[in-house]
Motif scaffolding. Structure first.
Motif, PDB file in Angstrom:
ATOM      1  N   GLY A 198       0.892  -1.100  -0.123  1.00  0.00           N
ATOM      2  CA  GLY A 198       0.057   0.298  -0.006  1.00  0.00           C
ATOM      3  C   GLY A 198       0.722   1.300  -0.111  1.00  0.00           C
ATOM      4  N   HIS A 199       0.073   2.314  -0.246  1.00  0.00           N
ATOM      5  CA  HIS A 199       0.911   3.607  -0.626  1.00  0.00           C
ATOM      6  C   HIS A 199       1.446   4.308   0.881  1.00  0.00           C
ATOM      7  N   GLU A 200       0.582   4.161   1.739  1.00  0.00           N
ATOM      8  CA  GLU A 200       1.181   4.687   3.038  1.00  0.00           C
ATOM      9  C   GLU A 200       2.142   3.964   3.518  1.00  0.00           C
ATOM     10  N   ALA A 201       2.032   2.625   3.671  1.00  0.00           N
ATOM     11  CA  ALA A 201       3.298   2.066   4.103  1.00  0.00           C
ATOM     12  C   ALA A 201       4.603   2.144   3.392  1.00  0.00           C
ATOM     13  N   LEU A 202       4.440   2.001   2.025  1.00  0.00           N
ATOM     14  CA  LEU A 202       5.770   2.576   1.089  1.00  0.00           C
ATOM     15  C   LEU A 202       6.114   3.774   1.604  1.00  0.00           C
ATOM     16  N   ASN A 203       5.273   4.973   1.598  1.00  0.00           N
ATOM     17  CA  ASN A 203       5.823   6.231   2.150  1.00  0.00           C
ATOM     18  C   ASN A 203       6.597   6.073   3.365  1.00  0.00           C
ATOM     19  N   GLN A 204       6.060   5.271   4.278  1.00  0.00           N
ATOM     20  CA  GLN A 204       6.719   5.332   5.590  1.00  0.00           C
ATOM     21  C   GLN A 204       8.133   4.485   5.560  1.00  0.00           C
ATOM     22  N   LEU A 205       8.218   3.382   4.620  1.00  0.00           N
ATOM     23  CA  LEU A 205       9.260   2.771   4.385  1.00  0.00           C
ATOM     24  C   LEU A 205      10.385   3.644   3.876  1.00  0.00           C
ATOM     25  N   ILE A 206      10.131   4.373   2.880  1.00  0.00           N
ATOM     26  CA  ILE A 206      10.931   5.385   2.043  1.00  0.00           C
ATOM     27  C   ILE A 206      11.635   6.216   3.069  1.00  0.00           C
ATOM     28  N   GLY A 207      10.606   6.668   3.775  1.00  0.00           N
ATOM     29  CA  GLY A 207      10.974   7.849   4.841  1.00  0.00           C
ATOM     30  C   GLY A 207      12.027   7.228   5.914  1.00  0.00           C
ATOM     31  N   ALA A 208      12.003   5.941   6.118  1.00  0.00           N
ATOM     32  CA  ALA A 208      12.874   5.380   7.251  1.00  0.00           C
ATOM     33  C   ALA A 208      14.165   5.125   6.374  1.00  0.00           C
ATOM     34  N   ALA A 209      14.304   4.712   5.339  1.00  0.00           N
ATOM     35  CA  ALA A 209      15.377   4.492   4.424  1.00  0.00           C
ATOM     36  C   ALA A 209      16.211   5.886   4.303  1.00  0.00           C
ATOM     37  N   GLN A 210      15.497   6.928   4.068  1.00  0.00           N
ATOM     38  CA  GLN A 210      16.027   8.283   4.095  1.00  0.00           C
ATOM     39  C   GLN A 210      16.800   8.681   5.338  1.00  0.00           C
ATOM     40  N   GLY A 211      15.970   8.338   6.564  1.00  0.00           N
ATOM     41  CA  GLY A 211      16.405   8.633   7.729  1.00  0.00           C
ATOM     42  C   GLY A 211      17.991   7.859   7.931  1.00  0.00           C
TER      43      GLY A 211
END
Length: 120
Positions: free
Chosen positions: A46-59
């Protein structure tokens, strides 16, 4: 540049978008609502989960950017491609290989990721 090369660039652009709201907007343009993303470190849907994953990778890798590792290789509705993550204009710290499958609307519906080189 092939259609898949354009899709891959849009995919990497999503991974490089740091603002969560803008990234989610781009995710909805590039990925189907039921997108499934799986790599050795994560499995999300899903979109929200992917958004959170990408944010975590950027962190985890602040200031780093994703770039293509070469042209994509595609047939039917699937493509494989390499990517690199590192400082802009610098040597890649992480190198990966992804396989993406498109949905009937041309958006990415599945990504299967592999990590070829990671920092120790």
């Amino acid at each position: 540049m092939t259609t898949f090369d354009t899709t891959v660039q849009r995919y990497l652009d999503v991974w490089n978008t740091t603002d969560p709201a803008e990234r989610l907007s781009r995710i909805t343009e590039v990925f189907t609502p039921d997108v499934r993303y799986v790599d050795p470190l994560a499995a999300v849907e899903g979109h929200e989960a992917l958004n959170q994953l990408i944010g975590a990778a950027q962190g985890q890798f602040p200031g780093m950017v994703f770039t293509p590792g070469g042209p994509s290789d595609a047939h039917h509705d699937q493509a494989r491609f390499t990517w690199q993550l590192g400082p802009a204009g610098g040597e890649a710290l992480v190198i990966g290989f992804d396989v993406a499958e498109l949905g009937s609307d041309g958006r990415i519906r599945t990504v299967l990721g592999f990590l070829d080189r990671v920092p120790s």
